[in-house]
Scaffold this active site. Structure first.
Site, PDB file in Angstrom:
ATOM      1  N   GLU A   1      -0.898  -8.929   4.655  1.00 49.03           N
ATOM      2  CA  GLU A   1      -0.911  -9.213   6.212  1.00 49.03           C
ATOM      3  C   GLU A   1      -2.022  -8.871   6.910  1.00 49.03           C
ATOM      4  O   GLU A   1      -2.622  -9.536   8.083  1.00 49.03           O
ATOM      5  CB  GLU A   1       0.239  -8.218   6.718  1.00 49.03           C
ATOM      6  CG  GLU A   1      -0.283  -6.697   7.331  1.00 49.03           C
ATOM      7  CD  GLU A   1      -0.589  -5.769   5.963  1.00 49.03           C
ATOM      8  OE1 GLU A   1      -0.846  -4.590   6.041  1.00 49.03           O
ATOM      9  OE2 GLU A   1      -0.356  -6.259   4.733  1.00 49.03           O
TER      10      GLU A   1
ATOM     11  N   CYS B   1       0.902  -1.290   0.027  1.00 54.61           N
ATOM     12  CA  CYS B   1       0.048  -0.062   0.166  1.00 54.61           C
ATOM     13  C   CYS B   1       0.849   1.257   0.069  1.00 54.61           C
ATOM     14  O   CYS B   1       1.557   1.579  -1.128  1.00 54.61           O
ATOM     15  CB  CYS B   1      -0.903  -0.097   1.230  1.00 54.61           C
ATOM     16  SG  CYS B   1      -2.484   1.251   0.937  1.00 54.61           S
TER      17      CYS B   1
ATOM     18  N   HIS C   1      -3.297  -5.702   1.004  1.00 54.72           N
ATOM     19  CA  HIS C   1      -2.741  -5.820   2.239  1.00 54.72           C
ATOM     20  C   HIS C   1      -2.766  -7.507   2.525  1.00 54.72           C
ATOM     21  O   HIS C   1      -3.603  -7.956   3.156  1.00 54.72           O
ATOM     22  CB  HIS C   1      -3.537  -5.311   3.432  1.00 54.72           C
ATOM     23  CG  HIS C   1      -3.227  -3.978   3.239  1.00 54.72           C
ATOM     24  ND1 HIS C   1      -2.425  -3.280   4.026  1.00 54.72           N
ATOM     25  CD2 HIS C   1      -3.888  -2.564   2.770  1.00 54.72           C
ATOM     26  CE1 HIS C   1      -2.293  -1.915   3.919  1.00 54.72           C
ATOM     27  NE2 HIS C   1      -3.403  -1.686   3.249  1.00 54.72           N
TER      28      HIS C   1
END
Length: 240
Positions: free
Chosen positions: A205, A86, A203
């Site tokens: 994660e 990002c 994302h």
């Protein structure tokens, strides 16, 4: 494999990445303050999401001048791994480690959602745990995530197989219906010519723990670990 997560003023996804690398994957991990100038102990550098320096000038535009970033460039030149997520992707394009730019979303709105993403290649460490043309689900949260590049750059990315992730429909079509922000060629993530520097707007994660929705993102980190261990970090190329 040792991970380092760069922390800029305004970073807000750094601890999310650390949770994955340290708590879920049991890998040595340290937080790297943006003013540090020695990252020689690291195998993987992660530039996390967030709002580095408040995005006051332009997303990633100020972060590129942090002292640590010169070392990140050297880290990449040594053939080590760099992941920008990002805002981290925006930083990588600002400093020229990846081509193109991330600009305002098509409808000029901030988008926070979970979207289908198609995996284009599986012969690189980042994507080796996925299936060819697999459609996964990853969260996005950005106001300036629309990938843009000139026609020559786009052609080079496509010809060299540097597009690793594209926004798609749930059935894998990469058309306007599956494009949440207007990115050219539905691009969600690209790598450099070596395959070791990856930038992506979604994302991974945030999709790494089944307790919070899924593990599609965890495979990115697992593939990197498995491949680099088995190959002992031997050189590889993007050539197909």
């Amino acid at each position: 494999m040792k991970f380092g997560i760069v922390v800029f003023p305004g970073s807000n996804c750094d601890r999310d990445v650390a949770y994955v690398t340290q708590s879920l994957l049991n890998q040595p991990t340290r937080m790297v303050w943006h003013q540090e100038t020695d990252i020689s102990d690291l195998d993987v550098v992660v530039l996390p999401g967030g709002f580095s320096y408040g995005d006051y000038l332009r997303c990633g535009a100020i972060a590129q001048f942090s002292p640590v970033m010169g070392q990140v460039v050297e880290h990449a030149k040594q053939g080590k791994f760099v992941l920008g997520i990002c805002n981290g992707f925006q930083v990588l394009t600002e400093m020229g480690l990846l081509p193109g730019a991330l600009v305002r979303n098509r409808d000029l709105h901030f988008i926070c959602d979970r979207v289908p993403v198609k995996v284009e290649r599986t012969d690189l460490p980042w994507t080796s745990a996925y299936q060819a043309q697999e459609v996964i689900t990853l969260p996005i949260a950005h106001g300036e995530g629309r990938y843009y590049a000139d026609s020559d750059t786009l052609k080079a990315l496509e010809d060299n197989g540097q597009v690793l992730f594209r926004y798609s429909t749930t059935t894998g079509e990469t058309d306007d219906k599956g494009n949440p922000n207007g990115s050219l060629n539905n691009i969600a993530g690209i790598c450099d010519r070596t395959g070791r520097v990856l930038g992506m707007m979604p994302h991974p994660e945030r999709e790494s723990d089944s307790l919070i929705g899924g593990t599609d993102g965890l495979k990115l980190f697992q593939g990197l670990l498995a491949t680099t261990v088995s190959e002992s970090l031997s050189p590889f190329s993007l050539a197909k």
